[in-house]
Each structure stands twice: as structure tokens, then as C-alpha cells.
Design a protein around this motif. Sequence first.
Motif, PDB file in Angstrom:
ATOM      1  N   UNK A   1      53.053  70.046  -7.550  1.00 50.93           N
ATOM      2  CA  UNK A   1      52.162  71.005  -6.881  1.00 50.93           C
ATOM      3  C   UNK A   1      50.806  71.081  -7.582  1.00 50.93           C
ATOM      4  N   UNK A   2      50.827  70.994  -8.902  1.00 51.79           N
ATOM      5  CA  UNK A   2      49.571  70.996  -9.662  1.00 51.79           C
ATOM      6  C   UNK A   2      48.723  69.794  -9.257  1.00 51.79           C
TER       7      UNK A   2
ATOM      8  N   UNK B   1      40.865  70.442  -5.278  1.00 50.01           N
ATOM      9  CA  UNK B   1      39.981  71.262  -6.110  1.00 50.01           C
ATOM     10  C   UNK B   1      38.627  70.606  -6.369  1.00 50.01           C
ATOM     11  N   UNK B   2      37.568  71.391  -6.146  1.00 49.90           N
ATOM     12  CA  UNK B   2      36.217  70.943  -6.457  1.00 49.90           C
ATOM     13  C   UNK B   2      35.663  69.864  -5.554  1.00 49.90           C
TER      14      UNK B   2
ATOM     15  N   UNK C   1      43.450  63.930   3.073  1.00 48.10           N
ATOM     16  CA  UNK C   1      43.463  63.816   1.615  1.00 48.10           C
ATOM     17  C   UNK C   1      44.722  64.427   1.027  1.00 48.10           C
ATOM     18  N   UNK C   2      45.119  65.576   1.568  1.00 49.78           N
ATOM     19  CA  UNK C   2      46.294  66.268   1.050  1.00 49.78           C
ATOM     20  C   UNK C   2      47.571  65.478   1.301  1.00 49.78           C
ATOM     21  N   UNK C   3      47.713  64.952   2.518  1.00 43.86           N
ATOM     22  CA  UNK C   3      48.897  64.156   2.855  1.00 43.86           C
ATOM     23  C   UNK C   3      48.934  62.881   2.010  1.00 43.86           C
TER      24      UNK C   3
ATOM     25  N   UNK D   1      49.346  75.573   0.800  1.00 43.04           N
ATOM     26  CA  UNK D   1      48.109  74.823   1.006  1.00 43.04           C
ATOM     27  C   UNK D   1      48.096  74.125   2.361  1.00 43.04           C
ATOM     28  N   UNK D   2      49.228  73.526   2.711  1.00 48.63           N
ATOM     29  CA  UNK D   2      49.325  72.809   3.982  1.00 48.63           C
ATOM     30  C   UNK D   2      49.127  73.764   5.150  1.00 48.63           C
TER      31      UNK D   2
END
Length: 204
Positions: A71-72, A79-80, A92-94, A131-132
Motif C-alpha cells: 500500500x505504501x 504522491x507528488x 498509473x495506479x493500476x 485510493x481506487x
Amino acid sequence: MSKSKLTSRDIKAVETKSRIFQTAYKLISEKEYENVSISDICKSADVSIGAFYHHYKGKDDILLEIYSQADKHYNESLSGKEFHNYTAKLETYITSYFEYSANTTGYNILKHIFRSDNRLFQMEDRPLMKNLLNIIEAGQKSSEFRTDKSANELFEFVLVTIRGVIFNWCVNEGTEDLLQKQKLFTEFILLCLKNNSTEQNDEL
């Protein structure tokens, strides 16, 4: 107020916990999860049973830490960074999820996690889930994602799809090119979420 410096005892405790975790991770990746005992972990890590229970309540806590580290990583993938739109952010997340699964967690660990009896797998308060869902909700508010389905329905569709790809990878004993599969299914997910009824916002 400035943080107090770690004492030598604190440093030793951190090092011991890290050694326990790394040892457990290695053993679980080499054997079936059920075949790795706390005694095995302690013996390989050269620590006492008491030291193990000082840092972890039980073996399941090792899996919890694996989830926490993952998760981190997922949080850091967002982030950023500035994203042109929510489609790019979701992509990007997937992608981060698949890359971490393939290159860091790996098949030998994931095959133990992707089990129907793993209650930890169903944790709904994980940052991964939050987040998702947040990305999907924001994409709907900006009219970028379809709104004929609720955010929770789209969230479930995305989560089940990406987990299904990982599970299938595990069924095939990690022999497939997971990242190639990721590209195909990520494209499919984004296509299914796209809102075709209105003009989309081009920027966040």
C-alpha cells in the motif's frame, strides 16, 4: 518539538523486526504458507519465540506487513505527481499494482495471498481500496467516468478485474507475462469506465 533520537535498544528492536520479517518473507516464498511455522521463522532468523511475539501477534501479521508495504508503494505511485486527467491517474495506479505484484511481491508470495480462506484479503479499509474508490468518484464528478453505474459498482468491476488477472497468473504458476496482460486489461478497464455521453474535462 523535535523527535527524540533512537536509542541503541530502539535500533536493535527495529533491526530484529526487520530480520524476522525478511526471514518470514523468504520462507513463505519458498514453501507453502501453512508449512512455515513461527518456530521455523525464529530458528532461521536466530531470534527467540518471545522476540517474535514482541513484534507480531502471529503469522498473519507478516501478511499484514506485506500488504502495508504494498500500500505504501501504491501511495507513492501517486504522491507528488500531476496527472492530465483521472484516466491517466487510474492507469498509473493500476500499472503500479501489477508492476509491484510481478517484480516485488512475486508469484511465490501471491499464490499464498490469493486464497479464498485468506480473511486478510477482504480488508475494505486498505489504502489500496480507498485510493481506487477515490479516483473513480473524482472521475465521475468531473464527468470523465460513466455515471450510469455507481462509484461502488465501478470500483468492484475494476478491483475484481485486476485481481482476476493476478489470480489467473497464479493459477498458471507465474508462467505468463503479467505486465503484458496488464496492458491489455488496463486498456479494457479504461474503455469500460469512459463516459461517452458528455465531453470530458481534459485536466484535473
